[in-house]
Design a protein around this motif. Sequence first.
Motif, PDB file in Angstrom:
ATOM      1  N   LEU A  92      85.068 -35.862 145.512  1.00 32.81           N
ATOM      2  CA  LEU A  92      85.369 -34.376 145.489  1.00 32.81           C
ATOM      3  C   LEU A  92      85.367 -34.435 147.142  1.00 32.81           C
ATOM      4  N   ASP A  93      86.593 -33.627 147.181  1.00 38.09           N
ATOM      5  CA  ASP A  93      87.018 -33.415 148.541  1.00 38.09           C
ATOM      6  C   ASP A  93      86.132 -31.683 148.786  1.00 38.09           C
ATOM      7  N   ALA A  94      85.522 -32.233 150.085  1.00 38.42           N
ATOM      8  CA  ALA A  94      84.341 -31.075 150.286  1.00 38.42           C
ATOM      9  C   ALA A  94      84.714 -31.122 152.283  1.00 38.42           C
ATOM     10  N   LYS A  95      84.356 -31.851 152.651  1.00 39.71           N
ATOM     11  CA  LYS A  95      84.495 -32.599 154.105  1.00 39.71           C
ATOM     12  C   LYS A  95      83.446 -32.072 154.684  1.00 39.71           C
ATOM     13  N   ARG A  96      82.685 -32.278 154.170  1.00 34.11           N
ATOM     14  CA  ARG A  96      80.906 -31.705 154.598  1.00 34.11           C
ATOM     15  C   ARG A  96      80.278 -32.606 155.622  1.00 34.11           C
ATOM     16  N   GLY A  97      79.862 -31.958 156.502  1.00 35.65           N
ATOM     17  CA  GLY A  97      79.251 -32.350 157.677  1.00 35.65           C
ATOM     18  C   GLY A  97      77.947 -31.773 158.433  1.00 35.65           C
ATOM     19  N   ASP A  98      77.391 -31.721 158.462  1.00 40.27           N
ATOM     20  CA  ASP A  98      75.894 -31.211 159.592  1.00 40.27           C
ATOM     21  C   ASP A  98      74.676 -32.531 159.562  1.00 40.27           C
ATOM     22  N   THR A 102      70.375 -30.417 155.892  1.00 46.75           N
ATOM     23  CA  THR A 102      71.411 -30.140 155.099  1.00 46.75           C
ATOM     24  C   THR A 102      72.251 -30.544 154.122  1.00 46.75           C
ATOM     25  N   ALA A 103      72.716 -31.822 155.250  1.00 44.82           N
ATOM     26  CA  ALA A 103      73.562 -33.153 154.340  1.00 44.82           C
ATOM     27  C   ALA A 103      73.491 -33.375 153.344  1.00 44.82           C
ATOM     28  N   GLU A 104      71.543 -32.886 153.156  1.00 41.91           N
ATOM     29  CA  GLU A 104      70.698 -33.552 151.801  1.00 41.91           C
ATOM     30  C   GLU A 104      71.103 -32.715 150.628  1.00 41.91           C
ATOM     31  N   GLN A 105      71.460 -31.412 151.587  1.00 41.40           N
ATOM     32  CA  GLN A 105      71.491 -29.896 150.650  1.00 41.40           C
ATOM     33  C   GLN A 105      73.462 -30.756 149.718  1.00 41.40           C
ATOM     34  N   TYR A 106      74.490 -31.214 150.679  1.00 42.71           N
ATOM     35  CA  TYR A 106      75.565 -31.244 150.531  1.00 42.71           C
ATOM     36  C   TYR A 106      75.719 -32.350 149.354  1.00 42.71           C
ATOM     37  N   ALA A 107      74.819 -33.628 149.991  1.00 44.35           N
ATOM     38  CA  ALA A 107      74.894 -34.822 148.934  1.00 44.35           C
ATOM     39  C   ALA A 107      74.769 -33.553 147.815  1.00 44.35           C
ATOM     40  N   HIS A 108      73.175 -33.584 147.821  1.00 44.23           N
ATOM     41  CA  HIS A 108      72.316 -33.456 146.255  1.00 44.23           C
ATOM     42  C   HIS A 108      74.433 -32.308 145.509  1.00 44.23           C
ATOM     43  N   GLU A 109      74.378 -31.213 145.826  1.00 44.59           N
ATOM     44  CA  GLU A 109      75.825 -30.701 145.052  1.00 44.59           C
ATOM     45  C   GLU A 109      77.022 -31.763 145.280  1.00 44.59           C
ATOM     46  N   ALA A 110      77.546 -32.460 145.790  1.00 47.84           N
ATOM     47  CA  ALA A 110      78.227 -33.461 145.075  1.00 47.84           C
ATOM     48  C   ALA A 110      77.861 -34.239 144.011  1.00 47.84           C
ATOM     49  N   PHE A 111      76.436 -34.913 144.721  1.00 47.84           N
ATOM     50  CA  PHE A 111      76.679 -35.759 143.921  1.00 47.84           C
ATOM     51  C   PHE A 111      75.548 -35.720 142.855  1.00 47.84           C
ATOM     52  N   SER A 112      74.782 -34.953 142.260  1.00 46.16           N
ATOM     53  CA  SER A 112      74.026 -34.661 141.356  1.00 46.16           C
ATOM     54  C   SER A 112      74.059 -33.143 140.629  1.00 46.16           C
ATOM     55  N   ARG A 113      74.734 -31.755 141.287  1.00 48.71           N
ATOM     56  CA  ARG A 113      75.549 -30.968 141.070  1.00 48.71           C
ATOM     57  C   ARG A 113      76.761 -31.563 139.909  1.00 48.71           C
ATOM     58  N   TYR A 114      77.707 -31.759 140.595  1.00 46.94           N
ATOM     59  CA  TYR A 114      79.015 -31.854 140.350  1.00 46.94           C
ATOM     60  C   TYR A 114      79.550 -33.543 139.823  1.00 46.94           C
ATOM     61  N   GLN A 115      78.397 -34.007 139.880  1.00 47.96           N
ATOM     62  CA  GLN A 115      78.422 -35.611 139.810  1.00 47.96           C
ATOM     63  C   GLN A 115      79.910 -36.976 140.208  1.00 47.96           C
ATOM     64  N   THR A 129      74.093 -37.726 159.778  1.00 46.40           N
ATOM     65  CA  THR A 129      74.399 -36.331 158.793  1.00 46.40           C
ATOM     66  C   THR A 129      75.145 -37.522 157.802  1.00 46.40           C
ATOM     67  N   MET A 130      75.653 -38.777 157.760  1.00 46.73           N
ATOM     68  CA  MET A 130      75.935 -39.136 156.202  1.00 46.73           C
ATOM     69  C   MET A 130      74.811 -40.427 155.868  1.00 46.73           C
ATOM     70  N   LEU A 134      74.497 -41.742 152.060  1.00 48.13           N
ATOM     71  CA  LEU A 134      75.126 -42.861 151.947  1.00 48.13           C
ATOM     72  C   LEU A 134      73.050 -43.538 150.958  1.00 48.13           C
ATOM     73  N   LYS A 135      72.440 -42.843 151.092  1.00 52.77           N
ATOM     74  CA  LYS A 135      71.317 -43.103 150.066  1.00 52.77           C
ATOM     75  C   LYS A 135      71.526 -42.414 148.884  1.00 52.77           C
ATOM     76  N   HIS A 136      72.184 -42.442 148.266  1.00 53.09           N
ATOM     77  CA  HIS A 136      72.907 -41.917 146.909  1.00 53.09           C
ATOM     78  C   HIS A 136      74.156 -43.114 146.705  1.00 53.09           C
ATOM     79  N   PRO A 137      72.944 -44.190 145.604  1.00 52.67           N
ATOM     80  CA  PRO A 137      73.250 -45.951 145.469  1.00 52.67           C
ATOM     81  C   PRO A 137      75.479 -46.022 145.268  1.00 52.67           C
TER      82      PRO A 137
END
Length: 279
Positions: A92-98, A102-115, A129-130, A134-137
Amino acid sequence: MIFTEQLLRVQQQHQSLLCVGLDPEPSKFPGAWKGQPDRIYDFCAAIVDATKDLVCAFKPQIAYFAAHRAEDQLERLMAHMRRVAPSVPVILDAKRGDIGSTAEQYAHEAFSRYQADAVTLSPFMGFDTMEPFLKHPGKGVILLCRTSNPGGSDLQNLRLADIEGQPRVYEHIAKQAQGPWNTNGQIGLVVGATFPEEIARVRELAPTVPLLIPGVGAQGGDAAATVKAGLKTDASGAVTGTIIVNSSRAVLYASSGDDFASAARRVAMQTRDTLNAAR
Ligand SMILES: O=C(O)c1cc(=O)[nH]c(=O)n1[C@@H]1O[C@H](COP(=O)(O)O)[C@@H](O)[C@H]1O
């Protein structure tokens, strides 16, 4: 499965270093779909179906979906890719960083919502911010390092006076990505195909991390030079530092007619073959 393992496996299976970027622009859609944002899913799914055996990854760019309120179509597309191309990782090309919360929400978006299997991030705000990503194995975290655009030099090429040897910003990012930031082997780097010398420099500093290399095709990057500079193999020919070479517009809009999917397949095949010929 771990992103990097999945990547190496499909690169072997499909004999491909090519990533097709999914950057749907309704104004460029063929025939009756032209100008129709509600056809984003149909257009992208047709491209996926036409190229899925030729690629090592797909890379949807989230802005092309969000700009048209088409996040639901991106969700359907992610599910479609899982279904028809389960071995192909999706970046997912999202170029996030916060900041972390807030990064937790972005991580949830990328890995849980969009898989997604991996996501692109800007390292500008630092390591914390990374961490939520990285906590998502097993998930891949691909950091902007030396981007393909002309203005990439504005900051990324500056020297850091506070660090011994005064490395350039992108060199420092490459070193951090190979070393202290890469706690679980999840990190990759973005380096533009438009700057092959910098690809070689990044590869020197980060010998084993996967490099996502956009800029061939529409941006005019040199595909063969990209492979020579970025792909690293050992004496037996086994890949020790891989590359993922992205092309979006050149594939997606190879034809504006009803033959758009077969034209996309043709260009994807040519690009894959050019990359392989340079190995
Ligand atoms: O992170 C990226 O994917 C990216 C980084 C970069 O340095 N340059 C770059 O072009 N990209 C993305 O790669 C794609 C390139 O598209 P084309 O130029 O049409 O092949 C776009 O989705 C860009 O957002």
